[in-house]
Design a protein around this motif. Sequence first.
Motif, PDB file in Angstrom:
ATOM      1  N   PHE A 274      -5.523 -45.655  -5.897  1.00 26.99           N
ATOM      2  CA  PHE A 274      -5.143 -45.402  -4.512  1.00 26.99           C
ATOM      3  C   PHE A 274      -6.181 -45.757  -3.474  1.00 26.99           C
ATOM      4  O   PHE A 274      -5.852 -46.277  -2.429  1.00 26.99           O
ATOM      5  CB  PHE A 274      -4.719 -43.942  -4.339  1.00 26.99           C
ATOM      6  N   THR A 275      -7.469 -45.472  -3.742  1.00 21.84           N
ATOM      7  CA  THR A 275      -8.411 -45.758  -2.669  1.00 21.84           C
ATOM      8  C   THR A 275      -9.140 -47.086  -2.867  1.00 21.84           C
ATOM      9  O   THR A 275      -9.643 -47.658  -1.919  1.00 21.84           O
ATOM     10  CB  THR A 275      -9.438 -44.620  -2.481  1.00 21.84           C
ATOM     11  N   ARG A 276      -9.182 -47.590  -4.110  1.00 22.36           N
ATOM     12  CA  ARG A 276      -9.915 -48.834  -4.292  1.00 22.36           C
ATOM     13  C   ARG A 276      -9.007 -50.027  -4.559  1.00 22.36           C
ATOM     14  O   ARG A 276      -9.490 -51.101  -4.886  1.00 22.36           O
ATOM     15  CB  ARG A 276     -10.905 -48.691  -5.457  1.00 22.36           C
ATOM     16  N   GLY A 277      -7.698 -49.818  -4.428  1.00 23.76           N
ATOM     17  CA  GLY A 277      -6.779 -50.928  -4.576  1.00 23.76           C
ATOM     18  C   GLY A 277      -6.844 -51.628  -5.921  1.00 23.76           C
ATOM     19  O   GLY A 277      -6.885 -52.843  -6.005  1.00 23.76           O
ATOM     20  N   GLN A 278      -6.919 -50.845  -7.001  1.00 24.33           N
ATOM     21  CA  GLN A 278      -6.947 -51.417  -8.350  1.00 24.33           C
ATOM     22  C   GLN A 278      -5.845 -50.767  -9.172  1.00 24.33           C
ATOM     23  O   GLN A 278      -6.103 -50.091 -10.159  1.00 24.33           O
ATOM     24  CB  GLN A 278      -8.283 -51.118  -9.025  1.00 24.33           C
ATOM     25  N   MET A 279      -4.613 -50.946  -8.729  1.00 25.12           N
ATOM     26  CA  MET A 279      -3.518 -50.210  -9.339  1.00 25.12           C
ATOM     27  C   MET A 279      -3.385 -50.502 -10.833  1.00 25.12           C
ATOM     28  O   MET A 279      -3.156 -49.604 -11.637  1.00 25.12           O
ATOM     29  CB  MET A 279      -2.220 -50.539  -8.616  1.00 25.12           C
ATOM     30  N   GLY A 280      -3.566 -51.758 -11.206  1.00 22.13           N
ATOM     31  CA  GLY A 280      -3.445 -52.118 -12.620  1.00 22.13           C
ATOM     32  C   GLY A 280      -4.452 -51.378 -13.471  1.00 22.13           C
ATOM     33  O   GLY A 280      -4.112 -50.792 -14.510  1.00 22.13           O
ATOM     34  N   LEU A 281      -5.700 -51.345 -13.014  1.00 22.33           N
ATOM     35  CA  LEU A 281      -6.750 -50.658 -13.756  1.00 22.33           C
ATOM     36  C   LEU A 281      -6.460 -49.161 -13.814  1.00 22.33           C
ATOM     37  O   LEU A 281      -6.621 -48.515 -14.856  1.00 22.33           O
ATOM     38  CB  LEU A 281      -8.101 -50.913 -13.086  1.00 22.33           C
ATOM     39  N   GLY A 282      -6.033 -48.610 -12.685  1.00 20.45           N
ATOM     40  CA  GLY A 282      -5.704 -47.190 -12.659  1.00 20.45           C
ATOM     41  C   GLY A 282      -4.600 -46.869 -13.653  1.00 20.45           C
ATOM     42  O   GLY A 282      -4.687 -45.887 -14.401  1.00 20.45           O
ATOM     43  N   ALA A 283      -3.571 -47.702 -13.680  1.00 24.36           N
ATOM     44  CA  ALA A 283      -2.467 -47.473 -14.603  1.00 24.36           C
ATOM     45  C   ALA A 283      -2.951 -47.551 -16.042  1.00 24.36           C
ATOM     46  O   ALA A 283      -2.562 -46.743 -16.891  1.00 24.36           O
ATOM     47  CB  ALA A 283      -1.359 -48.496 -14.356  1.00 24.36           C
ATOM     48  N   ALA A 284      -3.850 -48.517 -16.312  1.00 28.60           N
ATOM     49  CA  ALA A 284      -4.388 -48.632 -17.667  1.00 28.60           C
ATOM     50  C   ALA A 284      -5.127 -47.365 -18.053  1.00 28.60           C
ATOM     51  O   ALA A 284      -4.975 -46.846 -19.168  1.00 28.60           O
ATOM     52  CB  ALA A 284      -5.317 -49.843 -17.759  1.00 28.60           C
ATOM     53  N   SER A 285      -5.920 -46.810 -17.113  1.00 33.86           N
ATOM     54  CA  SER A 285      -6.662 -45.596 -17.447  1.00 33.86           C
ATOM     55  C   SER A 285      -5.705 -44.432 -17.687  1.00 33.86           C
ATOM     56  O   SER A 285      -5.923 -43.595 -18.564  1.00 33.86           O
ATOM     57  CB  SER A 285      -7.664 -45.255 -16.340  1.00 33.86           C
ATOM     58  N   ALA A 286      -4.609 -44.395 -16.913  1.00 33.66           N
ATOM     59  CA  ALA A 286      -3.632 -43.325 -17.118  1.00 33.66           C
ATOM     60  C   ALA A 286      -3.014 -43.420 -18.508  1.00 33.66           C
ATOM     61  O   ALA A 286      -2.827 -42.406 -19.193  1.00 33.66           O
ATOM     62  CB  ALA A 286      -2.545 -43.398 -16.057  1.00 33.66           C
ATOM     63  N   ILE A 287      -2.732 -44.634 -18.944  1.00 35.18           N
ATOM     64  CA  ILE A 287      -2.116 -44.809 -20.255  1.00 35.18           C
ATOM     65  C   ILE A 287      -3.091 -44.417 -21.369  1.00 35.18           C
ATOM     66  O   ILE A 287      -2.712 -43.753 -22.336  1.00 35.18           O
ATOM     67  CB  ILE A 287      -1.640 -46.273 -20.438  1.00 35.18           C
TER      68      ILE A 287
END
Lengths: 311, 277
Positions: A274-287
């Motif tokens: 959300f704040t660093r504009g890295q949605m793909g990476l964030g989603a990967a960490s969530a998974i």
Amino acid sequence: MNNPSASLPSVAAARPAARRLSDRFADWLPKIVLAPTVVITLVAVYGYMIWTALLSLTNSRILPVWKFTGTGQYAKLFENERWGVAVENLIIFGVLFILVCLVIGVLLAILLDQKIRAEGALRTIYLYPMAISFIVTGTAWKWLLNPGLGLEKTLHDWGFESFSFDWLVNPDMVVYCLVIAAVWQSSGFVMAMFLAGLRGIDPDMVKAAQLDGASMPKIYRRIVLPSLKPVFFSAFVILSHIAIKSFDLVMALTGGGPGYASDLPATFMYQHAFTRGQMGLGAASAIVMLGGVLAILVPYLYSELRGKKHG
Amino acid sequence: MLTLKQSRRLQTVLIATLAWLVALAIFFPIFWMILTSFKTEIDAFATPPQLFFTPTLENYVHIDERSDYFHFAWNSVVISFGSTLAGMLLAVPAAYSMAFFETKRTKSTLLWMLSTKMLPPVGVLVPIYLLFKDAGLLDTKTGLVIIYTLINLPIMVWMVYTYFKEIPKDILEAARLDGATPAQEIYRVLLPIGKGGLASTVLLSLILCWNEAFWSLNLTASSAAPLTAMVASYSSPEGLFWAKLSAVSTLACAPILIFGWLSQKQLVRGLSFGAVK
């Protein structure tokens, strides 16, 4: 287990055939009323999980981009030093938080089980922190743990000049601040669960052991605590749930800082998506997080509860 | 030497003292927060920290001027009650079905529902955010009601289930033989008997919704923001206005502390997830 479907047909058989249809409806009714909850859970959990998993395979930044680029985000994630810190923090935080909560909770429960007057009021006070938002907890403890304001300053003012307590701003120690605040919030809850368990123990058993000359600590260790095993289990489950979803506490108490020293996977994911504009990476960490939880907790849950023969 | 009776009395006093000291220690952060909220910013930083001071309401006045407490409080109330109502409407029938029409798969279904609570909410944050944006649900009370209902549903089903399990089946069968329809069974028999348990489930749900901060911070901006979001907006790292921050926090948790004290039995029962009867 008294199965009602075994007794229902016998009642129905004694009635005219015209009632059959409504009986069949009655048989289906439980499933019909259960359905919305099951469907909602199904969609809410799996639907969104799959969505996140798909996102993690893309190169999405601020907005989702549906162009699959393979597992590059996962490779990036595991090279990310900040992610390593977050995972390590979660392990330290989770283990300490659960252990300390259990120990304090058991001790408080034994203390309250000594037939104290005004037990009701004490119980409520012990549980109060649990009724408060993590955001407020974070605020209150930020003050107490702040070197310039709370405990350290107070002790300095009282003449203990050498006293030093800078955990909140010390990158190596800040995760323990999270543990302190979280333990404060949840140990009363563990106390309540164990108190209920203690009340369920047959007093005759304890009396018999006393007559045999066993000391009180020994009685607790040998008889009382072992019979509280199911309570340990439920408390463990709920505490690990709290530990995993600790997001608001970190945000309110440390904001993940200093630097990123007190990041947890949840805050890591939030920051990147959300704040660093890295949605793909964030989603990967969530998974990865989901995978970790599934791998560790769910098998334990099932093995514990499947084995139990109650209800 | 003390007589046996004296030493036993001494022991009782010691234990009670210890219990109250613990209570004091646990309550201290809350107490200090409330106290600080009535200090001026200067008093809040005083050395040594003051227990006695001239109380002031200036922090509360300031908050009211800056950010309309009642707007946020109203949002919290609407969202908490809305989601609790929706949750109960779904959870009671589900629990009824599981508790009284048990099949081979009931236990697994319940376990599976509970196990979903183990999953970290961040895992589904991105899709829900995107979905809410497209559906125009961002920063709406309806949106939060939906989310809160979803996340609390498993716990509510589980709690209501354990309460229903305690009700003897014979009562229901008697009602059924008297010709009661399932709806009548629920409204005339189960709800009156399970009142206490349901009340604590409601209270637990209210508290969970009231305190929820993850989704409210991520999905609201201002028009639907509840109190937790308001507190968060005051705790910016650069502006260390402790007295005001304390006042905001006090306002956010005061309703729970007060109602909790008035309904201690339900509070303890609800917060221990039904463990304490």
